[in-house]
Design an enzyme around this catalytic site. Structure first.
Site, short mmCIF file in Angstrom:
data_model
loop_
_atom_site.label_atom_id
_atom_site.label_comp_id
_atom_site.label_asym_id
_atom_site.label_seq_id
_atom_site.Cartn_x
_atom_site.Cartn_y
_atom_site.Cartn_z
CG ASP A 163 22.44 97.22 1.35
OD1 ASP A 163 21.80 96.21 1.49
OD2 ASP A 163 23.32 97.21 0.75
NE ARG A 190 24.68 97.03 -3.79
CZ ARG A 190 24.53 98.42 -3.59
NH1 ARG A 190 24.16 99.28 -4.61
NH2 ARG A 190 24.89 98.98 -2.37
CG ASP A 191 27.04 91.48 -5.55
OD1 ASP A 191 26.78 92.88 -5.23
OD2 ASP A 191 28.21 91.44 -6.25
CD GLU A 192 26.37 96.03 -0.77
OE1 GLU A 192 26.29 96.51 0.37
OE2 GLU A 192 26.70 96.63 -1.80
CG ASP A 234 21.88 101.40 4.76
OD1 ASP A 234 23.02 101.47 5.27
OD2 ASP A 234 21.83 101.50 3.50
CD1 TRP A 236 35.03 95.77 3.99
CD2 TRP A 236 33.61 97.49 4.37
NE1 TRP A 236 34.83 96.72 3.00
CE2 TRP A 236 34.03 97.55 3.32
CE3 TRP A 236 32.49 98.02 5.04
CZ2 TRP A 236 33.59 98.61 2.49
CZ3 TRP A 236 31.93 99.31 4.23
CH2 TRP A 236 32.50 99.68 3.26
CD GLU A 280 23.59 102.37 -3.02
OE1 GLU A 280 23.26 101.84 -3.83
OE2 GLU A 280 24.32 102.36 -2.20
CG HIS A 297 19.87 102.12 -0.90
ND1 HIS A 297 20.37 100.85 -1.73
CD2 HIS A 297 20.89 102.20 -0.02
CE1 HIS A 297 21.61 100.52 -1.33
NE2 HIS A 297 21.89 101.11 -0.17
C1 BGC Z 1 25.29 99.82 0.96
C2 BGC Z 1 25.09 101.17 2.20
C3 BGC Z 1 25.86 100.99 3.20
C4 BGC Z 1 27.18 101.17 2.77
C5 BGC Z 1 28.17 101.48 3.98
C6 BGC Z 1 27.00 100.10 0.84
O1 BGC Z 1 27.18 99.04 -0.11
O2 BGC Z 1 24.52 99.66 0.15
O3 BGC Z 1 23.63 101.59 2.27
O4 BGC Z 1 25.46 101.74 4.44
O5 BGC Z 1 27.59 100.44 1.85
O6 BGC Z 1 29.33 101.39 3.24
#
Ligand code: BGC
Length: 919
Positions: free
Chosen positions: A481, A485-487, A494, A547, A768, A789
Site C-alpha cells: 500500500d 509508515r508502519d504498514e 490496492d 481484519w 494516498e 500510494h
Molecule cells: C492502507 C490502504 C488499504 C486500507 C484498507 C490502509 O491502511 O494503506 O491502502 O487498502 O488500509 O483498510
C-alpha cells in the site's frame, strides 16, 4: 542483414531488467516454457507472421539436433528437448521463419544464446537452517553474522560448477572470501513464510580459490522476525534468526567435489549493526566493525565467535526463487541542503522514493552520533514525520573516529524525499556535509520496464511519471500500500485497482503471479476468504483477527481480477488455471450472500475507500454505499468467471457461472436500478460502476445513466468525487459513453480534489489521499496519510488505453486495439508498450484540423484500428467502424474537429465559498 530480428529466448517469466545474456537463468522447472519477441529491422516489412521456429539446445556437452516446429506461437511455447537435469546447464537459442504480406519468406538469424540451469529442489539439498546457539530474546534481535571456512582443491583453473543456494530466517547478505555475492537487497524477499520460502542461486566459481575459503552470511530480522503492522507485532514467523546455505563445487574429476552446508560447525557473532528493523532503521556502531570477518584474512581467534546450532526446519515449501530480486536501480543526488526554521540540517533529494542513503566520505570524532531521519514531506519548514506513525525511519552511525569510505544501511529501506541529519552539517570544519557527500539509492523489485506514455501537457506527463515512481516504490518484493509508515503491507484492494496499470508499465508477471500463490495459500486456511493483506500478519494472535477474517468485495475480488488482468497482459493461461481453485473458493465459500445471491448487506464494506468527501478520520465513509459497490463487483466478477471457466476448459462450470451471472444481474437491476436507468447510488462511482460493468438491462437505461454521470461530473465542477473504486473507472465510463470532453475536463482540473492538484503542490509521487497535503501546505490531519500510494494513480490506465489509445484485444497483445481518443487542448500523445511480441507504438498529433496517427504494430501480431471519426459507444447500443492491420509501420489520418473546450460546469448560484483551510 535479416529484415526480422528475434530476441534472446525468455525462460518462463524471467523478464528481469538486470538480466544479461551471459549470466545463467536459474529455474525450478524441468521443462520451462520459452518465449521470444521480434523487431523488424526494415521499416517497410509489413504483415510479417511467424510460420516456423527452430530451437537449438546444447546440453550435456553436445549439441542436440535442431528442433524445427511449424507454428505461429512465440510466447510460452513448450520446452522442446529433454527435461533439464541437475548435472548440466543448457544453452538455448532460436531462429524463426515467416512470411510477409506478399507471402515471401523472411527469416531471422539466430538469436543471442542464453544458458538455463535447473535448480535442485529442496529434497536434493542437505543443508539445514542454523542460528546462534545462545538463547534468543523476544526482540528486537541484533543482526547475526555466520561464517564457515573450508578448503577447496587446486582445480587448475575454475571448477566446472560452484553453486550457492541460500536463504534465511530474516533478510541476508552473503559473502565469499570477503566479496559480496549478488546485488540483491532484502533477500530472500517477503513471501508468506508459513507456506512458501524462497532460496536464491548464485554462481560463485570466480570467487573461490585453491586452499582456504570463507563463506559469511549476515542476517537481520527483516519481515521474518522484525516489527510488522501498526499493532507492533514482532517475530511473526519465528523467534530465531537463521540461515540456510549449500555450496556445491563440482570438478570433472569427482574427487574434487566439495559440498558445504549450513550445520553446527559454523560459527556466529555480531558485527557493527546493533539493531536493524524495516520500520525503525539501523544503528551502526563503527567500533564493532570487523574488517575481513567474511574473508580469508578473518581471524581464527576463539572467543569472539560463538557456536551455532541447527534450527527447526520450516514447514513451508522451500522453493527456488523465480522472481526478480529487489535491487538498487538508481542513484539520486541531493538537489539542496538547507537549514530548517529550528536550525536542523535537511537534505532534499528532489524526488520522493524508496530506498536508503549512501554516505560517501565521513570522518567524525570518537563517540559522535550521526542520525539520519527520513520523511516524505516538509511541513512548516521542518521534517514532516507525523505520517510515519510509529515507524522511526532513522539510521544512526556511532563513530569511532575512523574514516568511513562508504556506508549504507544494509537490511532496511525507507520512503523519503527529505533526510534530516544531526551530528553532521555543512558547517563542519573537518568533514563538511556537501552535495557530494551523500546519495540516495532507489530500491525496488527489478522488473523490466515495458510501458510509456507522454503527451503535450507537462502536468499530465508529471502525473504519469509520479505514478511510475509510486509503482517502483511499492513493488518492493510484494505489492504494498505504502512504503514509509508502519504498514508497507500487501493490501489486496490496492493492487486489485492498480493491477491493469502496473501490468502495462512493467513486466509484473513473475512478481504478481508468485504473490497470487501466497494469496491462494492464505485464503485456503481462512475459510475461503482471502485476507485483507498478503502475506497476512493480521491474525487472532495479533489482536487483529477482525481484519484478517472479514470478507470484503473489491479487496478480496483480487483473486479473480488480478489473474484476469495478468492473463490479458502476458497471455499466460497457466495463471488462470493455477488460480482457478482460489477464484472458485472465493465465490462459492468466501462471499457472504443474502437470499438473492448478492452480498449479505449486514457485512460492512470498505467500498469506495477514500472518497474525497469522507472525513479525515473516517476514510471509509463514502458517498457511494459499500454494499452497492460490493454487489456491482459481484455481478462483474461472476461474469468473468464464466469467461475464465471457458478459457481453462471447465465448460460445465462456465455454464453454471453464466446462469449465476444472469440471475445476479437481474437481482442487481431489481434492487438498485430504476426502470428508466438510474442506479440508486447516484454518484460518480455508482454511475461509473453500472456503466463499465454493464449492469443495465437495455442501452436506453445506459443512456439515462450516462447523461446522469455527465451531470454529476458537471455538478461537481469537474472535481473528482471517487475513492479507490471509482477512480480507476470514472474517466473510462465517461469516454465509453462519448463524454470524453468531460473525462478530459476532469483530468485537467487543478483544484482539490483532482489528479493535478498534487502536481500543483509539488508532488513527485501519487498520494494516498486526494488532499494528503492541504492547500496551505499542512499535512492532512488524518492519521493515515501517505504521500506514496499507487491506487489513485490508476487513472494512468485510461491515459494508456484511451488517450494513448492502446490496449490488448487478445491476451498477451496477440491482437491489439488501437483506439485513441483525442480531446481537450492536447496536440499530441504517445503510448508505447513492449508487448510479448515486440514494441507497439501509437503516436498521434493534431495538425491543421486533421488527426494524424502513426502506428507500429509488432511482428506476428495484428491490430484493430478505430479512428476518432468512426468511434461510437457500444454501451449505448451503437456500432463503430474499424479496420484491421497486420504488423508494420503505418500512418493514417482523418478530419478532426475538437469539441468545444472547456465544457461548462452546472453553476450552483447560492454557494458561499468556504475558506480553503477548512477542507
Ligand atoms: C492502507 C490502504 C488499504 C486500507 C484498507 C490502509 O491502511 O494503506 O491502502 O487498502 O488500509 O483498510
Amino acid at each position: 542483414m535479416a529484415k526480422i530480428k528475434v530476441s534472446r529466448p525468455l525462460i518462463e517469466h524471467h523478464n528481469y531488467s538486470d538480466a544479461d545474456a551471459s549470466s545463467p537463468i536459474y529455474t525450478g522447472h524441468r521443462q520451462p516454457r520459452l518465449s521470444w519477441s521480434f523487431e523488424a529491422t526494415d521499416d517497410t516489412l509489413t504483415g510479417w507472421h511467424q510460420t516456423h521456429y527452430t530451437i537449438k539446445l546444447s546440453a550435456w556437452g553436445q549439441p542436440h539436433p535442431d528442433i524445427y516446429v511449424e507454428s505461429s506461437e512465440s510466447v510460452l511455447v513448450p520446452w522442446p528437448g529433454k527435461p533439464l537435469s541437475l548435472d548440466s546447464s543448457c544453452r538455448v537459442k532460436v531462429r524463426v521463419d515467416g512470411e510477409d504480406e506478399h507471402g515471401d519468406l523472411v527469416s531471422s538469424l539466430w538469436s543471442e544464446e542464453i544458458t538455463v540451469e535447473f535448480v535442485p529442489p529442496r529434497d536434493q539439498l542437505s543443508a539445514n537452517f542454523i542460528g546462534s546457539a545462545q538463547p534468543q530474546s523476544d526482540g528486537p534481535l541484533r543482526p547475526l553474522r555466520l561464517r564457515k571456512s573450508f578448503n577447496v582443491p587446486d582445480y587448475d583453473g575454475l571448477p566446472d560448477k560452484a553453486k550457492l543456494y541460500v536463504t534465511a530466517y530474516g533478510v541476508y547478505q552473503v559473502f565469499v572470501n570477503g566479496e559480496r555475492i549478488g546485488n540483491d537487497q532484502m533477500a530472500p524477499g517477503w513471501t508468506s513464510y508459513t507456506y512458501r520460502h524462497l532460496y536464491q542461486t548464485h554462481d560463485v566459481r570466480e570467487h573461490l580459490r585453491p586452499g582456504r575459503n570463507v563463506i559469511g552470511i549476515e542476517v537481520a530480522e527483516g519481515w521474518y522476525a522484525g516489527r510488522l503492522g501498526w499493532a507492533g507485532q514482532r517475530q511473526f514467523y519465528g523467534k530465531a534468526l537463521g540461515v540456510f546455505a549449500e555450496l556445491q563445487v563440482v570438478a570433472s574429476e569427482t574427487e574434487g567435489a566439495v559440498t558445504i552446508t549450513t550445520d553446527d560447525t559454523w560459527e556466529c557473532g555480531h558485527g557493527p549493526l546493533m539493531t536493524s528493523d524495516i520500520y525503525d532503521g539501523e544503528v551502526y556502531a563503527q567500533e564493532n566493525e570487523q574488517v575481513g570477518w567474511n574473508g580469508i584474512s578473518s581471524s581464527e581467534e576463539p572467543g569472539q565467535w560463538m557456536p551455532t546450532k541447527v534450527l527447526p526446519s520450516t514447514e513451508a515449501k522451500l522453493l527456488p526463487s523465480e522472481v526478480p530480486p529487489v535491487s538498487v536501480t538508481e542513484h539520486i543526488k541531493p538537489v539542496r541542503i538547507f537549514e530548517s526554521k529550528s536550525g536542523k540540517t535537511i537534505i532534499d533529494f528532489g524526488q520522493n522514493m524508496v530506498g536508503k542513503l549512501l554516505v560517501k566520505q565521513l570522518r567524525k570524532p570518537i563517540g559522535q552520533e550521526i542520525v539520519f531521519r527520513h520523511a516524505e514531506v516538509i511541513e512548516d519548514d521542518e521534517l514532516g514525520t507525523r505520517p510515519l506513525r510509529s515507524a522511526g525511519a532513522k539510521d544512526t552511525i556511532l563513530s569511532n573516529g575512523q574514516v568511513i569510505e562508504t556506508w549504507s544501511p544494509q537490511h532496511t529501506f525507507h520512503g523519503f524525499r527529505y533526510v534530516e541529519v544531526t551530528g553532521w552539517s555543512p558547517s563542519d570544519e573537518r568533514c563538511p556535509l556537501t552535495m557530494e557527500s551523500i546519495e540516495a539509492l532507489v530500491m525496488h523489485t527489478d522488473m523490466k520496464r515495458t510501458g510509456w506514455f507522454s503527451c503535450s501537457d507537462p502536468l499530465v506527463n508529471k502525473l504519469h511519471e509520479n505514478t511510475v515512481w509510486s509503482m517502483r516504490g511499492n513493488f518492493l518484493s510484494i505489492p504494498t500500500d505504502c512504503p514509509q509508515r508502519d504498514e508497507r503491507l500487501g493490501w489486496t484492494g490496492d493492487i486489485q485497482v492498480f493491477g491493469p496499470s502496473a501490468n502495462f508499465l512493467f513486466d509484473t508477471s513473475a512478481m504478481l503471479g508468485h504473490w497470487l500463490e501466497d494469496v491462494a495459500s492464505e485464503q485456503k486456511d481462512n475459510d475461503g476468504i482471502p485476507p485483507f493483506i498478503v502475506p497476512n500478519i493480521l491474525t487472532s494472535d495479533t489482536g487483529d483477527n477482525s481484519w484478517g477474517r472479514f470478507p470484503q468485495a473489491v479487496w478480496d475480488d483480487v483473486v479473480v481480477l488480478l489473474p484476469w488482468s495478468l492473463y490479458h497482459a502476458f497471455g499466460d493461461v497457466e495463471i488462470l488455471k493455477r488460480q482457478y481453485p482460489s477464484m472458485q473458493m472465493w465465490l462459492e465459500r468466501g462471499v457472504r450472500r443474502g437470499a438473492d445471491g448478492l452480498w449479505d448487506p449486514s457485512f460492512h464494506q470498505l467500498g469506495d475507500w477514500l472518497d474525497p468527501s469522507a472525513p479525515p478520520d473516517r476514510p471509509g465513509e463514502a458517498k457511494t454505499d459499500g454494499t452497492f459497490v460490493a454487489d456491482a463487483y459481484l455481478v462483474h466478477v461472476t461474469h468473468l468467471m464464466t469467461t475464465i471457466s471457458d478459457i481453462v476448459g471447465h465448460k460445465g462450470e462456465a455454464a453454471k457461472w453464466a446462469l449465476e451471472h444472469k440471475k445476479l444481474k437481474k437481482a442487481f437491476g431489481r434492487k438498485y436500478i430504476t426502470i428508466e436507468g438510474l442506479p440508486v447510488a447516484d454518484t460518480q462511482t455508482g454511475l461509473a460502476l453500472a456503466i463499465v460493468f454493464d449492469l443495465f438491462k437495455t442501452p436506453d437505461q445506459a443512456k439515462v445513466a450516462a447523461a446522469r454521470l455527465g451531470r454529476a461530473v458537471k455538478l461537481a465542477d469537474f472535481k473528482v468525487a471517487t475513492g479507490f473504486v471509482g477512480t480507476p473507472i470514472v474517466t473510462h465510463a465517461l469516454s465509453s459513453v462519448g463524454l470524453q470532453n468531460l473525462a478530459y475536463r476532469m483530468l485537467f482540473e487543478k483544484e482539490c480534489p483532482s489528479w493535478l492538484y498534487p502536481i500543483t503542490m509539488g508532488a513527485t509521487t501519487v498520494w494516498e489521499r486526494w488532499n494528503s497535503m492541504l492547500p496551505d501546505g499542512s499535512i492532512n490531519p488524518g492519521e493515515m496519510t501517505s504521500f506514496n500510494h499507487y491506487a489513485l494513480g490508476s487513472i494512468v490506465n485510461w491515459l494508456h488505453e484511451v488517450v494513448g489509445g492502446i490496449s490488448p484485444l487478445e491476451p498477451g497483445w496477440k491482437r491489439s486495439l488501437i483506439r485513441p481518443v483525442p480531446g481537450a487542448s492536447l496536440t499530441h500523445a504517445e503510448a508505447k508498450h513492449d508487448t510479448p511480441y515486440g514494441m507497439l507504438r501509437c503516436k498521434w498529433s493534431i495538425e491543421s484540423g486533421r488527426f494524424i496517427l502513426s502506428l507500429t504494430v509488432p511482428p506476428n501480431t495484428t491490430a484493430k484500428v478505430v479512428m476518432p471519426d468512426r468511434q461510437a459507444s457500444h454501451i449505448l447500443g451503437d456500432t463503430e467502424e474499424s479496420f484491421e492491420v497486420a504488423s508494420g509501420n503505418y500512418e493514417f489520418s482523418c478530419a478532426y474537429e475538437p469539441e468545444k473546450w472547456k465544457p461548462e460546469a452546472i453553476p450552483i448560484p447560492f454557494y458561499t465559498p468556504v475558506k480553503k483551510e477548512l477542507w
